[in-house]
Design a protein around this motif. Structure first.
Motif, PDB file in Angstrom:
ATOM      1  N   ILE A 262       9.871  -4.545   3.501  1.00 38.26           N
ATOM      2  CA  ILE A 262       9.800  -4.026   2.131  1.00 38.26           C
ATOM      3  C   ILE A 262       9.574  -2.518   2.196  1.00 38.26           C
ATOM      4  O   ILE A 262       8.705  -2.056   2.937  1.00 38.26           O
ATOM      5  N   LEU A 263      10.359  -1.776   1.443  1.00 39.03           N
ATOM      6  CA  LEU A 263      10.078  -0.366   1.185  1.00 39.03           C
ATOM      7  C   LEU A 263       9.621  -0.301  -0.261  1.00 39.03           C
ATOM      8  O   LEU A 263      10.387  -0.637  -1.167  1.00 39.03           O
ATOM      9  N   GLY A 264       8.367   0.078  -0.470  1.00 42.61           N
ATOM     10  CA  GLY A 264       7.806   0.052  -1.813  1.00 42.61           C
ATOM     11  C   GLY A 264       7.234   1.390  -2.228  1.00 42.61           C
ATOM     12  O   GLY A 264       7.028   2.294  -1.411  1.00 42.61           O
ATOM     13  N   GLU A 265       6.989   1.517  -3.526  1.00 38.53           N
ATOM     14  CA  GLU A 265       6.412   2.739  -4.080  1.00 38.53           C
ATOM     15  C   GLU A 265       5.404   2.344  -5.152  1.00 38.53           C
ATOM     16  O   GLU A 265       5.693   1.502  -6.018  1.00 38.53           O
ATOM     17  N   LEU A 266       4.225   2.958  -5.110  1.00 43.09           N
ATOM     18  CA  LEU A 266       3.171   2.632  -6.062  1.00 43.09           C
ATOM     19  C   LEU A 266       3.579   3.029  -7.481  1.00 43.09           C
ATOM     20  O   LEU A 266       4.286   4.013  -7.688  1.00 43.09           O
ATOM     21  N   VAL A 267       3.095   2.254  -8.444  1.00 45.72           N
ATOM     22  CA  VAL A 267       3.281   2.564  -9.866  1.00 45.72           C
ATOM     23  C   VAL A 267       1.899   2.875 -10.433  1.00 45.72           C
ATOM     24  O   VAL A 267       0.972   2.074 -10.305  1.00 45.72           O
ATOM     25  N   ARG A 268       1.762   4.033 -11.061  1.00 46.45           N
ATOM     26  CA  ARG A 268       0.472   4.467 -11.591  1.00 46.45           C
ATOM     27  C   ARG A 268       0.530   4.584 -13.116  1.00 46.45           C
ATOM     28  O   ARG A 268       1.599   4.841 -13.695  1.00 46.45           O
ATOM     29  N   ASP A 269      -0.649   4.434 -13.742  1.00 41.69           N
ATOM     30  CA  ASP A 269      -0.730   4.613 -15.190  1.00 41.69           C
ATOM     31  C   ASP A 269      -0.991   6.084 -15.511  1.00 41.69           C
ATOM     32  O   ASP A 269      -0.985   6.953 -14.617  1.00 41.69           O
ATOM     33  N   ALA A 270      -1.242   6.386 -16.786  1.00 45.23           N
ATOM     34  CA  ALA A 270      -1.421   7.776 -17.212  1.00 45.23           C
ATOM     35  C   ALA A 270      -2.636   8.426 -16.560  1.00 45.23           C
ATOM     36  O   ALA A 270      -2.683   9.644 -16.392  1.00 45.23           O
ATOM     37  N   ARG A 271      -3.611   7.616 -16.155  1.00 38.54           N
ATOM     38  CA  ARG A 271      -4.813   8.157 -15.493  1.00 38.54           C
ATOM     39  C   ARG A 271      -4.653   8.265 -13.985  1.00 38.54           C
ATOM     40  O   ARG A 271      -5.577   8.680 -13.295  1.00 38.54           O
TER      41      ARG A 271
ATOM     42  N   GLN B 282      -4.179   5.652 -11.999  1.00 36.62           N
ATOM     43  CA  GLN B 282      -4.630   4.436 -11.347  1.00 36.62           C
ATOM     44  C   GLN B 282      -3.432   3.562 -10.977  1.00 36.62           C
ATOM     45  O   GLN B 282      -2.476   3.429 -11.750  1.00 36.62           O
ATOM     46  N   VAL B 283      -3.488   2.948  -9.808  1.00 35.95           N
ATOM     47  CA  VAL B 283      -2.397   2.089  -9.345  1.00 35.95           C
ATOM     48  C   VAL B 283      -2.456   0.763 -10.096  1.00 35.95           C
ATOM     49  O   VAL B 283      -3.481   0.068 -10.058  1.00 35.95           O
ATOM     50  N   THR B 284      -1.384   0.424 -10.766  1.00 38.81           N
ATOM     51  CA  THR B 284      -1.325  -0.825 -11.538  1.00 38.81           C
ATOM     52  C   THR B 284      -0.274  -1.792 -11.006  1.00 38.81           C
ATOM     53  O   THR B 284      -0.278  -2.961 -11.384  1.00 38.81           O
ATOM     54  N   ASP B 285       0.626  -1.306 -10.156  1.00 38.49           N
ATOM     55  CA  ASP B 285       1.739  -2.151  -9.702  1.00 38.49           C
ATOM     56  C   ASP B 285       2.428  -1.394  -8.572  1.00 38.49           C
ATOM     57  O   ASP B 285       2.037  -0.283  -8.212  1.00 38.49           O
TER      58      ASP B 285
ATOM     59  N   ARG C   4       5.017  -7.233  -9.957  1.00 40.36           N
ATOM     60  CA  ARG C   4       4.499  -8.040 -11.066  1.00 40.36           C
ATOM     61  C   ARG C   4       5.631  -8.564 -11.946  1.00 40.36           C
ATOM     62  O   ARG C   4       5.484  -9.604 -12.599  1.00 40.36           O
ATOM     63  N   GLU C   5       6.752  -7.842 -12.000  1.00 39.13           N
ATOM     64  CA  GLU C   5       7.902  -8.350 -12.751  1.00 39.13           C
ATOM     65  C   GLU C   5       8.508  -9.557 -12.056  1.00 39.13           C
ATOM     66  O   GLU C   5       8.925 -10.505 -12.718  1.00 39.13           O
ATOM     67  N   LEU C   6       8.572  -9.516 -10.725  1.00 36.54           N
ATOM     68  CA  LEU C   6       9.134 -10.647  -9.985  1.00 36.54           C
ATOM     69  C   LEU C   6       8.152 -11.795  -9.874  1.00 36.54           C
ATOM     70  O   LEU C   6       8.546 -12.967  -9.950  1.00 36.54           O
TER      71      LEU C   6
ATOM     72  N   TRP D 219      -2.693  -8.074  -3.531  1.00 34.54           N
ATOM     73  CA  TRP D 219      -1.377  -7.565  -3.132  1.00 34.54           C
ATOM     74  C   TRP D 219      -1.079  -6.212  -3.793  1.00 34.54           C
ATOM     75  O   TRP D 219      -0.125  -5.528  -3.410  1.00 34.54           O
ATOM     76  N   ILE D 220      -1.855  -5.805  -4.793  1.00 36.49           N
ATOM     77  CA  ILE D 220      -1.724  -4.479  -5.400  1.00 36.49           C
ATOM     78  C   ILE D 220      -2.723  -3.517  -4.751  1.00 36.49           C
ATOM     79  O   ILE D 220      -2.387  -2.373  -4.437  1.00 36.49           O
TER      80      ILE D 220
END
Length: 743
Positions: free
Chosen positions: A277-286, A288-291, A318-320, A328-329
């Motif tokens: 897996i090649l992945g990339e973190l998803v962060r919110d406006a603050r 923080q890693v959410t996905d 989280r979509e899958l 896992w996050i």
């Protein structure tokens, strides 16, 4: 002309300055007229002055100069002088002079404006020509400096023009040699048809782009990126065609090398058995890693996760997998933030699979994961651990119901089932009687007697010794008609394992779940193993209970037999006057009976050395006059009987002649191990204290049965040493631990 233009520059003066200049011109004309004698020409010299004013200063100052001239001429050069009381004739001539001069001024103003406009136009034209020349020179320098091959074609696609830079890259020594040649003929293979199509589209007013192979005039193969566009004429229709070709041979070579390299590594990427897996973190406006988002995955990922490879890239985990665990996050976030790789063994609950792998940080918020599915290995380890733990529990349990519950709990928790039970089967009545079962998730107990045919037609399979495996009772032909009854019992999918004893179907172990389930072969083997162990354990308990009853019966009959022996001996030996041998015989029978009692407590398997010593000394009537020291050694049946009789003889002799024959005498009984393991020697020591001084037997004297019994030792093979020190009699007996434990 240049002087005139310089004079015309006054038209650009400020208004006050221009009107002042007009006044000065008129006054100068008045002064000149005053000097020259010309009485009949009062307006002489004013007309040239007004023409000059209108031409150089413009219409307004010219009209002003005209008015001023009329006043000065009437005042100074018409009689009466210095008076405006003129005759009508003079006024008429003055007005005519003014009207004519106004016209002259207007004409001169127009002439001056025209001259200025012409000069401006000439200057603008000169500037335009200079700019055009500079632009043309610049364009030529650009075309000459450009590495692109820039060509102009006629509407038929024939060469009309080629830039200097184009001639260099095409290695053209003389453009005249190829001028007018069809441009598409320079292209090879598909490039030729692409060039012809590009010409046709450009002729229709469209842009066209293609890539192809073409050789230079020197025969050098090149790969070109080509753009063909129309050049529109004044009527808005294509007049000529512009073709710009860029040599991208090096780029194509690099792209091919990169493509080959990518294909090579992609092939390796796809052929790896490990999921990547090649992945990339998803962060919110603050921040923080959410996905995290899938940037790329290989085919092994799809095989091991069980999802479509194409559905992953661009989507978040989280979509899958909406129910994926938070770990896992958090773990990829920790790897990215610390820059430290990590290993993991964890389950993805949403798909029920276990994975083992390693995570690595890459750059920024990106990371990579290399993993393998280890579900079966994990479950196999889990089953193996469950089997071992169940074996330990069954070994320690002595109650059949507790054993059944332990086995059912093991199956239920290990297989994530809802209902597990064990019951005795009546194959004739085709029923199963369940005393207790294990339930989870709201399943109801099956305790009671149930008829197999109320839940399907698989009873014959069970009688034949076949394990009944149902993945979905709604679709299985044997249970389809009874699906409602089965689902009411939380048995949408189930496994029934028959257990046989001496060829008879006597019991069954069942495992149920309320959802369809594809039972794996390893799970079925696990169920069968648990069932076999449970059946063996239950039979062991039953056999031990039966053995206990049998031992008690044997003990009862043995005691009756020994009592009969004593009765017969008493009747037979009644006439014997010497009662001592008779009493000794009876005591030995009692010692033998006590030894049997000790063995019966452990089903004739073994006996504790402590228990044997206590029973033998109590049987001799000396239970409170001895001390005992030694480890708790387990003795086999033979050594138990030998030690009991030996202790009886030693206690009898001590009571007659030794320490137990006097009130203060005592006996010390000790044993110890010398060596390790089964090769160890057990040294058993009898020491009398506080009694009379012992006397060694006379050499060559007659030895009785008791003496011979003592010298036979612990296991009947000797190894006895008798000592007679003044402090009291001592006996040392040796035997190996293996001999003592032998049954």
């Amino acid at each position: 002309m240049e002087r005139l233009l310089r004079l015309l520059a006054g038209r650009r003066w400020p208004a006050a300055k221009r009107y002042g200049a007009a006044a000065i011109i008129v006054l100068a004309a008045t002064a000149v007229r005053s000097i020259l004698p010309a009485p009949d020409l009062p307006f002489l010299f004013f007309i040239p002055a007004l023409m000059a004013a209108g031409l150089t200063l413009g219409r307004g100052p010219g009209f002003f100069a005209t008015g001023l001239s009329m006043i000065l001429a009437a005042s100074f050069f018409l009689a009466p002088v210095f008076s405006l009381a003129l005759s009508p004739q003079d006024w008429l001539s003055t007005l005519l002079f003014g009207a004519v001069c106004l016209g002259i001024v207007a004409v001169c103003d127009a002439l001056g404006a025209s001259l200025l406009s012409r000069e401006a136009n000439l200057a603008e034209l000169a500037a335009s020509r200079a700019s055009l020349a500079a632009s043309e020179a610049f364009l030529r320098s650009v075309l000459a400096a450009s590495a692109d091959c820039i060509k102009v074609l006629d509407l038929d696609g024939n060469l009309v023009f080629m830039s200097d830079g184009g001639q260099r890259v095409m290695e053209v020594s003389d453009f005249n040699l190829i001028q007018g040649c069809p441009w598409p003929d320079f292209w090879h293979g598909e490039g030729h048809s692409e060039a012809k199509a590009a010409v046709a589209r450009a002729r229709a007013g469209e842009r066209s782009h293609f890539r192809g192979h073409a050789t230079t005039m020197a025969g050098t193969p090149r790969y070109w990126d080509v753009l063909v566009t129309p050049i529109f004429g004044p009527d808005g229709k294509p007049e000529k065609l512009l073709s710009v070709s860029r040599d991208v041979t090096d780029t194509r070579t690099a792209e091919d090398a990169l493509r080959d390299s990518e294909a090579h590594w992609r092939g390796l990427f796809e052929r790896l058995r490990e999921g990547i897996i090649l992945g990339e973190l998803v962060r919110d406006a603050r921040g923080q890693v959410t996905d995290w988002r899938y940037l790329d995955v290989n085919s092994a990922w799809a095989e091991q996760v069980g999802l479509d490879q194409r559905s992953a890239v661009g989507h978040t985990v989280r979509e899958l997998l909406p129910s994926i665990e938070q770990a896992w996050i958090d773990e990829p976030a920790r790897v990215v933030e610390t820059g430290e790789p990590t290993t993991f063994v964890r389950e993805v609950g949403g798909i029920g699979r276990w994975f083992e792998g390693r995570m690595y940080p890459i750059e920024g918020d990106r990371f990579t994961v290399i993993f393998q599915e280890v579900t079966e290995r994990h479950l196999a380890g889990r089953r193996q651990t469950a089997i071992m733990q169940l074996g330990d529990r069954l070994r320690d349990l002595t109650d059949g119901e507790a054993m059944v519950m332990a086995a059912c709990e093991t199956l239920g928790t290990t297989l994530d089932a809802m209902l597990v039970g064990y019951g005795d089967v009546d194959p004739v009545r085709e029923t199963i009687t369940v005393e207790h079962d294990w339930t989870a998730g709201g399943a109801e107990t099956l305790a009671g007697t149930l008829h197999f045919r109320d839940y399907g037609s698989y009873i014959e399979d069970l009688k034949d010794g076949q394990t009944v495996v149902v993945t979905d009772c709604r679709t299985d032909a044997r249970t389809r008609a009874h699906a409602t009854a089965l689902e009411a019992r939380s048995a949408r999918a189930f496994v029934n394992t028959p257990l046989f004893e001496r060829g008879a179907f006597v019991a069954m172990l069942f495992v149920c779940t309320d959802q369809p389930r594809a039972w794996r072969a390893e799970e079925l083997a696990f169920i069968h193993e648990v069932g076999s162990r449970l059946r063996s354990a239950v039979e062991r308990v039953r056999a031990e209970a039966a053995q206990e009853v049998l031992n008690q019966e044997i003990s009862h009959r043995l005691k009756n037999t020994l009592a009969m022996v004593l009765s017969i001996a008493g009747q037979t030996l009644r006439p014997v006057r010497d009662r001592e041998p008779v009493n000794a015989f009876e005591r030995r029978i009692h010692a033998l009976s006590s030894a049997h009692d000790v063995l019966l407590q452990k089903n004739w398997a073994s006996a504790s050395a402590h228990e044997v010593v206590r029973a033998a000394m109590a049987g001799s009537g000396q239970g409170d006059r001895y001390e005992m020291h030694g480890a708790d050694v387990e003795l086999g049946p033979r050594s138990t009987l030998s030690l009991s009789l030996l202790l009886h003889e030693l206690a009898t002799n001590a009571a007659k002649y030794g320490a137990l024959s006097v009130p203060g005498g005592r006996v010390s009984i000790e044993w110890r191990a010398e060596g390790d393991g089964d090769d160890a020697q057990i040294v058993f020591e009898w020491t009398e204290l506080g009694g009379p001084e012992p006397a060694a037997p006379v050499a060559g004297g007659r030895k009785g049965f008791g003496s011979r019994l003592i010298r036979m030792g612990l296991v009947g093979t000797g190894g006895v040493e008798l000592r007679y020190p003044p402090t009291g009699f001592r006996a040392l007996m040796r035997a190996s631990l293996a001999q003592l434990r032998r049954s």
